[in-house]
Design a protein around this motif. Structure first.
Motif, PDB file in Angstrom:
ATOM      1  N   UNK A 112     -17.659   3.249  20.140  1.00 56.63           N
ATOM      2  CA  UNK A 112     -16.221   3.491  20.116  1.00 56.63           C
ATOM      3  C   UNK A 112     -15.616   2.997  21.433  1.00 56.63           C
ATOM      4  N   UNK A 113     -14.358   2.688  21.422  1.00 50.27           N
ATOM      5  CA  UNK A 113     -13.708   2.194  22.631  1.00 50.27           C
ATOM      6  C   UNK A 113     -13.812   0.689  22.746  1.00 50.27           C
ATOM      7  N   UNK A 114     -13.672   0.207  23.974  1.00 52.73           N
ATOM      8  CA  UNK A 114     -13.613  -1.239  24.190  1.00 52.73           C
ATOM      9  C   UNK A 114     -14.743  -1.758  25.064  1.00 52.73           C
ATOM     10  N   UNK A 115     -15.804  -0.990  25.258  1.00 55.47           N
ATOM     11  CA  UNK A 115     -16.925  -1.468  26.048  1.00 55.47           C
ATOM     12  C   UNK A 115     -17.685  -2.540  25.276  1.00 55.47           C
ATOM     13  N   UNK A 116     -18.199  -3.511  26.018  1.00 59.80           N
ATOM     14  CA  UNK A 116     -18.981  -4.569  25.387  1.00 59.80           C
ATOM     15  C   UNK A 116     -20.366  -4.031  25.048  1.00 59.80           C
ATOM     16  N   UNK A 117     -20.845  -4.304  23.850  1.00 62.25           N
ATOM     17  CA  UNK A 117     -22.162  -3.847  23.424  1.00 62.25           C
ATOM     18  C   UNK A 117     -22.998  -5.055  23.033  1.00 62.25           C
ATOM     19  N   UNK A 118     -24.282  -4.899  23.164  1.00 62.13           N
ATOM     20  CA  UNK A 118     -25.244  -5.932  22.840  1.00 62.13           C
ATOM     21  C   UNK A 118     -25.457  -5.952  21.319  1.00 62.13           C
ATOM     22  N   UNK A 119     -25.394  -7.143  20.715  1.00 62.36           N
ATOM     23  CA  UNK A 119     -25.575  -7.263  19.259  1.00 62.36           C
ATOM     24  C   UNK A 119     -26.981  -6.830  18.848  1.00 62.36           C
ATOM     25  N   UNK A 120     -27.972  -7.139  19.661  1.00 62.43           N
ATOM     26  CA  UNK A 120     -29.342  -6.733  19.346  1.00 62.43           C
ATOM     27  C   UNK A 120     -29.459  -5.210  19.371  1.00 62.43           C
ATOM     28  N   UNK A 121     -28.833  -4.588  20.344  1.00 63.20           N
ATOM     29  CA  UNK A 121     -28.837  -3.129  20.439  1.00 63.20           C
ATOM     30  C   UNK A 121     -28.196  -2.514  19.191  1.00 63.20           C
ATOM     31  N   UNK A 122     -27.070  -3.071  18.781  1.00 61.30           N
ATOM     32  CA  UNK A 122     -26.386  -2.586  17.579  1.00 61.30           C
ATOM     33  C   UNK A 122     -27.281  -2.725  16.356  1.00 61.30           C
ATOM     34  N   UNK A 123     -27.888  -3.898  16.188  1.00 61.89           N
ATOM     35  CA  UNK A 123     -28.744  -4.139  15.028  1.00 61.89           C
ATOM     36  C   UNK A 123     -29.947  -3.206  15.024  1.00 61.89           C
ATOM     37  N   UNK A 124     -30.551  -2.977  16.175  1.00 57.86           N
ATOM     38  CA  UNK A 124     -31.715  -2.089  16.225  1.00 57.86           C
ATOM     39  C   UNK A 124     -31.327  -0.657  15.864  1.00 57.86           C
ATOM     40  N   UNK A 125     -30.185  -0.186  16.352  1.00 56.45           N
ATOM     41  CA  UNK A 125     -29.736   1.171  16.006  1.00 56.45           C
ATOM     42  C   UNK A 125     -29.391   1.255  14.522  1.00 56.45           C
ATOM     43  N   UNK A 126     -28.761   0.218  13.991  1.00 56.98           N
ATOM     44  CA  UNK A 126     -28.412   0.196  12.576  1.00 56.98           C
ATOM     45  C   UNK A 126     -29.667   0.251  11.703  1.00 56.98           C
ATOM     46  N   UNK A 127     -30.642  -0.608  11.986  1.00 58.92           N
ATOM     47  CA  UNK A 127     -31.871  -0.628  11.187  1.00 58.92           C
ATOM     48  C   UNK A 127     -32.641   0.684  11.311  1.00 58.92           C
ATOM     49  N   UNK A 128     -32.731   1.229  12.527  1.00 52.85           N
ATOM     50  CA  UNK A 128     -33.421   2.510  12.716  1.00 52.85           C
ATOM     51  C   UNK A 128     -32.741   3.634  11.941  1.00 52.85           C
ATOM     52  N   UNK A 129     -31.413   3.670  12.000  1.00 52.29           N
ATOM     53  CA  UNK A 129     -30.666   4.722  11.312  1.00 52.29           C
ATOM     54  C   UNK A 129     -30.822   4.611   9.795  1.00 52.29           C
ATOM     55  N   UNK A 130     -30.703   3.401   9.269  1.00 56.35           N
ATOM     56  CA  UNK A 130     -30.883   3.213   7.829  1.00 56.35           C
ATOM     57  C   UNK A 130     -32.296   3.587   7.396  1.00 56.35           C
ATOM     58  N   UNK A 131     -33.280   3.181   8.192  1.00 57.42           N
ATOM     59  CA  UNK A 131     -34.668   3.539   7.874  1.00 57.42           C
ATOM     60  C   UNK A 131     -34.835   5.060   7.848  1.00 57.42           C
ATOM     61  N   UNK A 149     -36.865  -0.762   4.600  1.00 56.81           N
ATOM     62  CA  UNK A 149     -36.862  -1.469   5.878  1.00 56.81           C
ATOM     63  C   UNK A 149     -38.269  -1.652   6.430  1.00 56.81           C
ATOM     64  N   UNK A 150     -39.131  -0.687   6.208  1.00 60.84           N
ATOM     65  CA  UNK A 150     -40.527  -0.848   6.625  1.00 60.84           C
ATOM     66  C   UNK A 150     -41.165  -1.962   5.804  1.00 60.84           C
ATOM     67  N   UNK A 151     -40.913  -1.932   4.524  1.00 59.97           N
ATOM     68  CA  UNK A 151     -41.494  -2.917   3.605  1.00 59.97           C
ATOM     69  C   UNK A 151     -41.051  -4.349   3.918  1.00 59.97           C
ATOM     70  N   UNK A 152     -39.793  -4.519   4.330  1.00 60.84           N
ATOM     71  CA  UNK A 152     -39.242  -5.860   4.481  1.00 60.84           C
ATOM     72  C   UNK A 152     -38.999  -6.334   5.911  1.00 60.84           C
ATOM     73  N   UNK A 153     -38.951  -5.426   6.868  1.00 62.81           N
ATOM     74  CA  UNK A 153     -38.612  -5.828   8.231  1.00 62.81           C
ATOM     75  C   UNK A 153     -39.660  -5.478   9.277  1.00 62.81           C
ATOM     76  N   UNK A 154     -40.662  -4.700   8.938  1.00 64.70           N
ATOM     77  CA  UNK A 154     -41.634  -4.277   9.941  1.00 64.70           C
ATOM     78  C   UNK A 154     -42.924  -5.065   9.855  1.00 64.70           C
ATOM     79  N   UNK A 155     -43.599  -5.115  10.960  1.00 62.49           N
ATOM     80  CA  UNK A 155     -44.894  -5.768  11.049  1.00 62.49           C
ATOM     81  C   UNK A 155     -45.733  -5.057  12.095  1.00 62.49           C
ATOM     82  N   UNK A 156     -46.828  -5.689  12.485  1.00 60.47           N
ATOM     83  CA  UNK A 156     -47.711  -5.126  13.491  1.00 60.47           C
ATOM     84  C   UNK A 156     -48.029  -6.183  14.530  1.00 60.47           C
TER      85      UNK A 156
END
Length: 121
Positions: A7-26, A67-74
């Protein structure tokens, strides 16, 4: 709340956003038994493929989602003790890999993951 960070006008990292989004959905879609505990298997002389399969099986018991099935690996981690010579090999899950962006215009050679896995590049 994770969304407050954006929220607000701070600049955020796109990778950070994507990682939080994927983690939350998972987390929301996870059908695994998150209360189940286990000790990650170590190589102990077994072949890498067996250890990787056993590690993935344990991981999937706690983490079972689209997300584990399609985006995760080892990735393989190998640690050697300089004192006794014991070698520990583990396979750890990851959801995304950070890759550097090329800033100059020199030709870039691309490797596809399945090519690297089959040829050990």
């Amino acid at each position: 709340n994770k969304s407050d960070m954006y929220s607000g006008f701070q600049q955020q990292d796109a990778q950070e956003f994507l990682s939080i989004l994927l983690d939350t959905l998972h987390e929301d879609l996870n059908q695994g038994d998150i209360k189940k505990t286990f000790e990650m298997p170590d190589g102990d002389g077994k072949c890498d493929e067996d250890v990787a399969m056993e590690s993935w099986k344990f991981h999937r018991q706690r983490n079972d989602s689209y997300f584990v099935e399609n985006f995760m690996g080892q990735y393989k981690s190998k640690v050697s003790c300089l004192e006794c010579g014991k070698v520990s090999i583990t396979f750890d899950p990851y959801m995304y890999l950070s890759l550097p962006m090329v800033k100059d215009k020199t030709p870039v050679e691309f490797y596809f993951l399945f090519t690297c896995l089959s040829s050990n590049c």
